[in-house]
Design a protein around this motif. Structure first.
Motif, PDB file in Angstrom:
ATOM      1  N   TYR A   1       0.842  -1.187   0.000  1.00  0.00           N
ATOM      2  CA  TYR A   1       0.000   0.000   0.000  1.00  0.00           C
ATOM      3  C   TYR A   1       0.880   1.242   0.000  1.00  0.00           C
ATOM      4  O   TYR A   1       1.898   1.300   0.709  1.00  0.00           O
ATOM      5  CB  TYR A   1      -0.900   0.003   1.244  1.00  0.00           C
ATOM      6  CG  TYR A   1      -2.029   0.990   1.187  1.00  0.00           C
ATOM      7  CD1 TYR A   1      -3.180   0.718   0.455  1.00  0.00           C
ATOM      8  CD2 TYR A   1      -1.951   2.201   1.871  1.00  0.00           C
ATOM      9  CE1 TYR A   1      -4.222   1.634   0.406  1.00  0.00           C
ATOM     10  CE2 TYR A   1      -2.981   3.113   1.831  1.00  0.00           C
ATOM     11  CZ  TYR A   1      -4.117   2.830   1.086  1.00  0.00           C
ATOM     12  OH  TYR A   1      -5.153   3.744   1.029  1.00  0.00           O
ATOM     13  N   LYS A   2       0.481   2.228  -0.791  1.00  0.00           N
ATOM     14  CA  LYS A   2       1.199   3.498  -0.874  1.00  0.00           C
ATOM     15  C   LYS A   2       0.291   4.598  -0.338  1.00  0.00           C
ATOM     16  O   LYS A   2      -0.835   4.777  -0.798  1.00  0.00           O
ATOM     17  CB  LYS A   2       1.591   3.807  -2.320  1.00  0.00           C
ATOM     18  CG  LYS A   2       2.465   5.053  -2.448  1.00  0.00           C
ATOM     19  CD  LYS A   2       2.882   5.270  -3.889  1.00  0.00           C
ATOM     20  CE  LYS A   2       3.834   6.459  -4.000  1.00  0.00           C
ATOM     21  NZ  LYS A   2       3.257   7.722  -3.522  1.00  0.00           N
ATOM     22  N   TYR A   3       0.808   5.325   0.650  1.00  0.00           N
ATOM     23  CA  TYR A   3       0.071   6.428   1.245  1.00  0.00           C
ATOM     24  C   TYR A   3       0.992   7.645   1.233  1.00  0.00           C
ATOM     25  O   TYR A   3       1.970   7.712   1.990  1.00  0.00           O
ATOM     26  CB  TYR A   3      -0.366   6.072   2.667  1.00  0.00           C
ATOM     27  CG  TYR A   3      -1.212   7.121   3.339  1.00  0.00           C
ATOM     28  CD1 TYR A   3      -2.574   7.225   3.065  1.00  0.00           C
ATOM     29  CD2 TYR A   3      -0.652   8.005   4.253  1.00  0.00           C
ATOM     30  CE1 TYR A   3      -3.348   8.185   3.675  1.00  0.00           C
ATOM     31  CE2 TYR A   3      -1.418   8.975   4.871  1.00  0.00           C
ATOM     32  CZ  TYR A   3      -2.771   9.064   4.572  1.00  0.00           C
ATOM     33  OH  TYR A   3      -3.545  10.020   5.180  1.00  0.00           O
ATOM     34  N   HIS A   4       0.695   8.598   0.351  1.00  0.00           N
ATOM     35  CA  HIS A   4       1.546   9.772   0.149  1.00  0.00           C
ATOM     36  C   HIS A   4       2.969   9.310  -0.174  1.00  0.00           C
ATOM     37  O   HIS A   4       3.172   8.641  -1.177  1.00  0.00           O
ATOM     38  CB  HIS A   4       1.485  10.700   1.371  1.00  0.00           C
ATOM     39  CG  HIS A   4       0.130  11.316   1.584  1.00  0.00           C
ATOM     40  ND1 HIS A   4      -0.299  12.408   0.877  1.00  0.00           N
ATOM     41  CD2 HIS A   4      -0.881  10.976   2.418  1.00  0.00           C
ATOM     42  CE1 HIS A   4      -1.528  12.734   1.259  1.00  0.00           C
ATOM     43  NE2 HIS A   4      -1.903  11.877   2.194  1.00  0.00           N
ATOM     44  N   ALA A   5       3.949   9.625   0.649  1.00  0.00           N
ATOM     45  CA  ALA A   5       5.328   9.236   0.344  1.00  0.00           C
ATOM     46  C   ALA A   5       5.742   7.955   1.047  1.00  0.00           C
ATOM     47  O   ALA A   5       6.920   7.600   1.041  1.00  0.00           O
ATOM     48  CB  ALA A   5       6.289  10.362   0.734  1.00  0.00           C
ATOM     49  N   VAL A   6       4.785   7.251   1.661  1.00  0.00           N
ATOM     50  CA  VAL A   6       5.091   6.036   2.421  1.00  0.00           C
ATOM     51  C   VAL A   6       4.671   4.820   1.605  1.00  0.00           C
ATOM     52  O   VAL A   6       3.569   4.783   1.040  1.00  0.00           O
ATOM     53  CB  VAL A   6       4.358   6.043   3.781  1.00  0.00           C
ATOM     54  CG1 VAL A   6       4.647   4.769   4.546  1.00  0.00           C
ATOM     55  CG2 VAL A   6       4.770   7.261   4.583  1.00  0.00           C
ATOM     56  N   LYS A   7       5.540   3.840   1.562  1.00  0.00           N
ATOM     57  CA  LYS A   7       5.242   2.565   0.920  1.00  0.00           C
ATOM     58  C   LYS A   7       5.293   1.462   1.973  1.00  0.00           C
ATOM     59  O   LYS A   7       6.315   1.253   2.623  1.00  0.00           O
ATOM     60  CB  LYS A   7       6.242   2.267  -0.194  1.00  0.00           C
ATOM     61  CG  LYS A   7       5.989   3.057  -1.455  1.00  0.00           C
ATOM     62  CD  LYS A   7       6.863   2.572  -2.589  1.00  0.00           C
ATOM     63  CE  LYS A   7       6.555   3.332  -3.882  1.00  0.00           C
ATOM     64  NZ  LYS A   7       7.391   2.851  -5.009  1.00  0.00           N
ATOM     65  N   LEU A   8       4.168   0.762   2.109  1.00  0.00           N
ATOM     66  CA  LEU A   8       4.041  -0.284   3.120  1.00  0.00           C
ATOM     67  C   LEU A   8       4.008  -1.645   2.425  1.00  0.00           C
ATOM     68  O   LEU A   8       3.233  -1.851   1.479  1.00  0.00           O
ATOM     69  CB  LEU A   8       2.765  -0.095   3.943  1.00  0.00           C
ATOM     70  CG  LEU A   8       2.631   1.229   4.708  1.00  0.00           C
ATOM     71  CD1 LEU A   8       1.230   1.369   5.274  1.00  0.00           C
ATOM     72  CD2 LEU A   8       3.654   1.304   5.811  1.00  0.00           C
TER      73      LEU A   8
END
Length: 353
Positions: A269-276
């Motif tokens: 999952y990608k949330y703004h500049a974070v990739k999980l």
């Protein structure tokens, strides 16, 4: 109590002081003597007085030395306590060595301490002892232990009022949230609350820098329900924490779990500049994730998970992205349809006929 309680009193100076101070008690305890016997005892008393002249000079020197450090009241108490000690007992204890037993409790020398001695274990009742307290209350703190104007410091009424106010404030918050959300007040009070971010920020304005406080809190029941809340306040960090707790309870949402311990499947999952990148784990694997994700898993009741956070590791974005990814997980029905399997095969639960 097996060791001698009079061990500090075995010095030569202290023994002489004991002899001097206890002479008065010996004289009072002697029976009345006739006039004929007094004449015969004069020679013996004169010899004893001459022998005690040297000890009296040492005692007076020692008392002058103690007067530098103790008040007259404490010196008088020391003399009274020393007068109650028999010098013969002190000398006998000195002869026996450091393993000698004093006459202080237990009264039975063969006692194995399996039973309470009624004499030594008599409860001490203080005048300020509260009702329903133990018979052995804590010794209160004192100001200036070597001064006559001793003042006892007990718990202030203001501190007790603050504790009561904090307890009532949590109950008030729970009752108001129960009216707002429709949840049970006892359920709200039993939620797991953990502040993840607590920091002081500065608002830049034309008038200057205005200090502000920011708090991010996670709330959950450890059984598949979780909520994130943000609180901001200029009044202090406590007010911001209360606001964050309030908003987190309002944002409570259920999340799907597999076997009530891990996520349903792997997801990226990608949330703004974070990739999980999160992967489900077998039973007993534990939580091997980012520290902020760990706190969220604790609140949500997720026990087994592994994952990695790439690119930005901003705590706020990581927490918001992980919670959003949990709520957007694909259901077991969708996973079974996409893989061409039955739901029973994914759940790994079979029922016999």
């Amino acid at each position: 109590m097996l060791k001698s309680s009079f061990q500090p009193l075995v010095g030569s100076n202290i023994i002489k002081r004991c002899l001097n101070t206890s002479a008065r008690l010996y004289e009072q305890s002697k029976p009345s003597i006739s006039k004929s016997d007094k004449a015969t005892d004069k020679t013996s008393t004169n010899n004893s007085i001459n022998a005690n002249d040297g000890t009296n000079s040492k005692v007076t020197k020692h008392l002058d030395f103690l007067k530098k450090y103790y008040t007259p009241e404490l010196l008088q108490s020391i003399q009274i306590s020393e007068s109650l000690i028999d010098p013969k007992d002190v000398l006998e204890l000195k002869k026996r060595g450091f393993r000698a037993n004093s006459k202080v409790a237990p009264t039975d020398k063969l006692s194995d301490y399996s039973r309470i001695d009624p004499i030594s274990q008599e409860p001490i009742l203080y005048p300020n002892q509260g009702v329903g307290r133990t018979p052995y209350p804590k010794i209160p703190d004192i100001q200036g232990p070597d001064r006559t104007d001793l003042k006892l410091r007990f718990k202030d009424e203001n501190t007790l009022k603050r504790k009561e106010a904090s307890a009532t404030s949590t109950r008030k918050i729970a009752d108001e949230l129960a009216k707002l959300t429709g949840l049970d007040a006892a359920y709200i009070r039993g939620l797991y609350v953990r502040p993840i971010i607590m920091k002081r920020v500065s608002l830049k304005t034309s008038k200057g820098n205005i200090p502000n406080f920011f708090v991010l809190t996670v709330v959950g029941d450890r059984n598949g329900t979780i909520g994130l809340g943000i609180g901001k306040s200029r009044d202090g960090i406590r007010t911001a924490a209360v606001k964050a707790h309030w908003n987190a309870v309002k944002n409570l949402t259920p999340i799907p779990r597999y076997e009530d311990r891990t996520i349903l499947g792997d997801f990226e999952y990608k949330y703004h500049a974070v990739k999980l990148f999160m992967r489900s784990a077998p039973a007993g694997f534990g939580l091997r994730v980012n520290r902020n994700i760990f706190e969220i898993c604790q609140a949500a009741g997720i026990k087994d998970l592994r994952g990695k956070v790439y690119k930005s590791r901003n705590p706020l974005l990581v927490c918001q992205g992980f919670v959003e990814a949990l709520t957007k997980q694909r259901s077991i029905e969708d996973l079974a349809a996409s893989r061409g399997k039955k739901i029973v095969d994914l759940r790994k639960v079979y029922y016999s006929h």
